[in-house]
Write a protein that holds these residues in place. Structure first.
Motif, PDB file in Angstrom:
ATOM      1  N   TYR A 186      29.304  14.486 -16.680  1.00 12.71           N
ATOM      2  CA  TYR A 186      29.963  13.142 -16.049  1.00 12.71           C
ATOM      3  C   TYR A 186      29.068  12.330 -15.215  1.00 12.71           C
ATOM      4  O   TYR A 186      28.982  11.222 -15.190  1.00 12.71           O
ATOM      5  N   SER A 187      28.272  13.018 -14.719  1.00 13.84           N
ATOM      6  CA  SER A 187      27.032  12.497 -13.807  1.00 13.84           C
ATOM      7  C   SER A 187      26.060  11.544 -14.662  1.00 13.84           C
ATOM      8  O   SER A 187      26.092  10.320 -14.198  1.00 13.84           O
ATOM      9  N   VAL A 188      25.697  11.883 -15.600  1.00 12.06           N
ATOM     10  CA  VAL A 188      24.986  11.048 -16.696  1.00 12.06           C
ATOM     11  C   VAL A 188      25.655   9.913 -17.029  1.00 12.06           C
ATOM     12  O   VAL A 188      25.171   8.858 -16.959  1.00 12.06           O
ATOM     13  N   LEU A 189      27.098  10.161 -17.580  1.00 13.45           N
ATOM     14  CA  LEU A 189      27.977   8.841 -17.983  1.00 13.45           C
ATOM     15  C   LEU A 189      27.963   8.096 -17.106  1.00 13.45           C
ATOM     16  O   LEU A 189      27.765   6.636 -17.280  1.00 13.45           O
ATOM     17  N   TRP A 190      28.414   8.529 -15.709  1.00 17.36           N
ATOM     18  CA  TRP A 190      28.543   7.522 -14.608  1.00 17.36           C
ATOM     19  C   TRP A 190      27.191   6.640 -14.298  1.00 17.36           C
ATOM     20  O   TRP A 190      27.438   5.319 -14.090  1.00 17.36           O
ATOM     21  N   ALA A 191      26.119   7.439 -14.271  1.00 14.27           N
ATOM     22  CA  ALA A 191      24.916   6.533 -14.123  1.00 14.27           C
ATOM     23  C   ALA A 191      24.364   5.687 -15.184  1.00 14.27           C
ATOM     24  O   ALA A 191      24.101   4.501 -15.087  1.00 14.27           O
ATOM     25  N   GLU A 192      24.633   5.884 -16.474  1.00 13.67           N
ATOM     26  CA  GLU A 192      24.496   5.193 -17.839  1.00 13.67           C
ATOM     27  C   GLU A 192      25.468   3.809 -17.501  1.00 13.67           C
ATOM     28  O   GLU A 192      25.092   2.713 -18.166  1.00 13.67           O
ATOM     29  N   LYS A 193      26.612   3.950 -16.883  1.00 14.11           N
ATOM     30  CA  LYS A 193      27.466   2.727 -16.930  1.00 14.11           C
ATOM     31  C   LYS A 193      27.132   2.122 -15.445  1.00 14.11           C
ATOM     32  O   LYS A 193      28.092   1.326 -15.188  1.00 14.11           O
ATOM     33  N   GLY A 194      26.108   2.762 -14.801  1.00 12.28           N
ATOM     34  CA  GLY A 194      25.736   1.693 -13.653  1.00 12.28           C
ATOM     35  C   GLY A 194      26.017   2.162 -12.401  1.00 12.28           C
ATOM     36  O   GLY A 194      25.992   1.615 -11.363  1.00 12.28           O
ATOM     37  N   GLY A 195      26.535   3.447 -12.393  1.00  4.80           N
ATOM     38  CA  GLY A 195      26.919   4.006 -10.954  1.00  4.80           C
ATOM     39  C   GLY A 195      28.119   3.349 -10.342  1.00  4.80           C
ATOM     40  O   GLY A 195      28.525   3.081  -9.197  1.00  4.80           O
ATOM     41  N   ILE A 196      29.022   2.717 -11.234  1.00  2.19           N
ATOM     42  CA  ILE A 196      30.085   2.051 -10.543  1.00  2.19           C
ATOM     43  C   ILE A 196      31.011   2.807  -9.850  1.00  2.19           C
ATOM     44  O   ILE A 196      31.599   3.916 -10.388  1.00  2.19           O
ATOM     45  N   CYS A 197      31.623   2.224  -8.767  1.00  2.00           N
ATOM     46  CA  CYS A 197      32.221   3.311  -7.800  1.00  2.00           C
ATOM     47  C   CYS A 197      33.910   2.448  -7.843  1.00  2.00           C
ATOM     48  O   CYS A 197      34.008   1.221  -8.244  1.00  2.00           O
ATOM     49  N   PRO A 198      34.820   3.369  -7.306  1.00  2.00           N
ATOM     50  CA  PRO A 198      36.208   2.849  -7.099  1.00  2.00           C
ATOM     51  C   PRO A 198      36.090   1.460  -6.196  1.00  2.00           C
ATOM     52  O   PRO A 198      35.739   1.348  -5.326  1.00  2.00           O
ATOM     53  N   ASN A 199      37.078   0.605  -6.844  1.00  2.00           N
ATOM     54  CA  ASN A 199      36.997  -0.665  -6.095  1.00  2.00           C
ATOM     55  C   ASN A 199      35.950  -1.656  -6.251  1.00  2.00           C
ATOM     56  O   ASN A 199      36.033  -2.775  -5.700  1.00  2.00           O
ATOM     57  N   ASP A 200      34.801  -1.379  -7.032  1.00  2.00           N
ATOM     58  CA  ASP A 200      33.787  -2.265  -7.238  1.00  2.00           C
ATOM     59  C   ASP A 200      34.212  -3.497  -7.835  1.00  2.00           C
ATOM     60  O   ASP A 200      35.055  -3.481  -8.846  1.00  2.00           O
TER      61      ASP A 200
END
Length: 203
Positions: A186-200
């Motif tokens: 999940y961490s790698v996937l999150w980073a690969e997608k740009g580390g987008i956060c809730p409400n960004d």
């Protein structure tokens, strides 16, 4: 006649360009949704006491699943390593101590104050704020996303959360709800997608 042709060309271009722009926005929206779903899975680990106890706000670390204040008046001190004469590594060795139940891992310490995940002792930041803190080099030890992922993958203090040993009563300490392998996926996937956060906003 010429004006009519120009209008027809404009209408024709509109039918091509507008769906294309919608498609691009739709793609970004899906990417953001994937990143945010991955983040929420990561968050389940970060909010576990094994992690929060080392990222607590205040002058003293917390202990156990109930997150009570560390015994023996231990303070975080400079950079989270304890105070002179009472350093963390004086009791916490490089491995868990079977006899005493004292947990251990290489260079045991509390996270520096800049890396706290609480707005005040016992009050964890909201999901979007915690996410932004984790990806902010000013608040995560100077790491960009690739360096952060490597930290989560290899840091002994992170890995300890899944091998915390037993307490002084001989009871096994609880571990995060998902495995380290799942957490990293999940961490790698999150980073690969740009580390987008809730409400960004869509980026």
């Amino acid at each position: 006649m010429r004006r009519s042709r120009q209008m027809l060309v404009c209408l024709w271009l509109t039918t091509i360009i507008i769906p294309s722009s919608f498609s691009a926005a739709e793609h970004v929206s899906k990417e953001a949704a994937v990143a945010q779903q991955a983040w929420h899975e990561m968050e389940k680990v970060l909010l576990h006491p094994r992690c929060l106890n080392c990222h607590a706000a205040g002058e003293a670390p917390t202990q156990a699943d109930d997150r009570h204040t560390h015994q023996f008046r231990v303070l975080n001190g400079h950079e989270g390593k304890g105070n002179s004469g009472n350093l963390c590594i004086a009791c916490h060795q490089s491995t868990n101590q079977l006899g005493s139940g004292v947990p251990g891992a290489s260079h045991w310490q509390h996270a520096p104050a800049s890396m706290t995940w609480e707005s005040e002792p016992g009050k964890v930041f909201k999901s979007k704020d915690l996410c932004q803190i984790l990806r902010d080099p000013k608040k995560n030890g100077g790491r960009d996303l690739p360096a952060l992922i490597e930290h989560l993958r290899t840091e002994p203090l992170v890995l300890w959360a899944w091998t915390p040993g037993k307490n002084a009563k001989g009871e096994a300490r609880s571990t995060p709800v998902i495995s380290h392998e799942e957490f990293m996926r999940y961490s790698v996937l999150w980073a690969e997608k740009g580390g987008i956060c809730p409400n960004d906003a869509l980026r």
